[in-house]
Design a protein around this motif. Sequence first.
Motif, PDB file in Angstrom:
ATOM      1  N   ALA A 178      41.770  43.673  34.257  1.00 37.46           N
ATOM      2  CA  ALA A 178      41.101  42.730  35.163  1.00 37.46           C
ATOM      3  C   ALA A 178      40.220  41.748  34.389  1.00 37.46           C
ATOM      4  O   ALA A 178      40.202  40.546  34.687  1.00 37.46           O
ATOM      5  CB  ALA A 178      40.267  43.491  36.186  1.00 37.46           C
ATOM      6  N   GLN A 181      42.411  39.254  32.614  1.00 36.49           N
ATOM      7  CA  GLN A 181      42.967  38.301  33.583  1.00 36.49           C
ATOM      8  C   GLN A 181      41.932  37.248  33.962  1.00 36.49           C
ATOM      9  O   GLN A 181      42.243  36.052  34.030  1.00 36.49           O
ATOM     10  CB  GLN A 181      43.446  39.052  34.829  1.00 36.49           C
ATOM     11  CG  GLN A 181      44.709  39.861  34.611  1.00 36.49           C
ATOM     12  CD  GLN A 181      45.057  40.737  35.801  1.00 36.49           C
ATOM     13  OE1 GLN A 181      44.184  41.117  36.588  1.00 36.49           O
ATOM     14  NE2 GLN A 181      46.332  41.064  35.951  1.00 36.49           N
ATOM     15  N   ASN A 182      40.706  37.691  34.218  1.00 38.50           N
ATOM     16  CA  ASN A 182      39.638  36.747  34.561  1.00 38.50           C
ATOM     17  C   ASN A 182      39.381  35.776  33.412  1.00 38.50           C
ATOM     18  O   ASN A 182      39.209  34.567  33.622  1.00 38.50           O
ATOM     19  CB  ASN A 182      38.355  37.503  34.902  1.00 38.50           C
ATOM     20  CG  ASN A 182      38.441  38.223  36.230  1.00 38.50           C
ATOM     21  OD1 ASN A 182      39.217  37.842  37.109  1.00 38.50           O
ATOM     22  ND2 ASN A 182      37.654  39.278  36.387  1.00 38.50           N
TER      23      ASN A 182
END
Length: 223
Positions: A178, A181-182
Amino acid sequence: MKTKARASAQLRVESSVPHIQAEIERLIANGEIDAGERVKEAVIAQLLGVSRGPVREACRLLERVGLLKSVMNKGFYVRSLSAKEALDLYDLRRNLFGMAGRLAAPRIDDLKIQGLEQVYNAMNEAISENDTVRFYNLNTDFHQQVVEYADNYRLTEIWPTLESELQLFRRQGLYTVASMQNSNREHRVILDALASGNPELAQRATEQHIAEGKVRLLRNING
């Protein structure tokens, strides 16, 4: 003749030092030599097929940029970076990367944008494979390219030192899928801002990216 031979040998040693330095940095960045661990000069010399002299010289150079510290009669150790030092580095990097974005936007061309796109796409591949080491290295490369496109000598000279120091706190803000991805979504925003040629937009995007990286690091530190 002997003088020429000695000069040639010295040249080979000097030219090998940057390569050895880069290899030690890679070992630190990839976690193969941890913070607080001693750099085993003999092992690295054997690995690279060189004598211990140039390895020691490479270690001295890495001490100057803050990656290593020397301990009398014991050798060189990877320096530990405190959370406070890491956060201070993020604040400094935010200002400098914002400057890089502002300067790069009016200078960047389509070919350079394509190069950044390739790095961005490679980072997406690394995320899909959950390859944090590859992502971290590509992330560093993306930032370095933006800095180089700013075409500011002093900035280009300073930036790698800051990145090297941050390796001591490596990947702690980019560890999960995550988080990666950010981070790469922010790279997309930077790419679009640079492609627009708008200095203010590029500065905001680059500054925000580093600020968000600091938030990710804080979240990781605080559990």
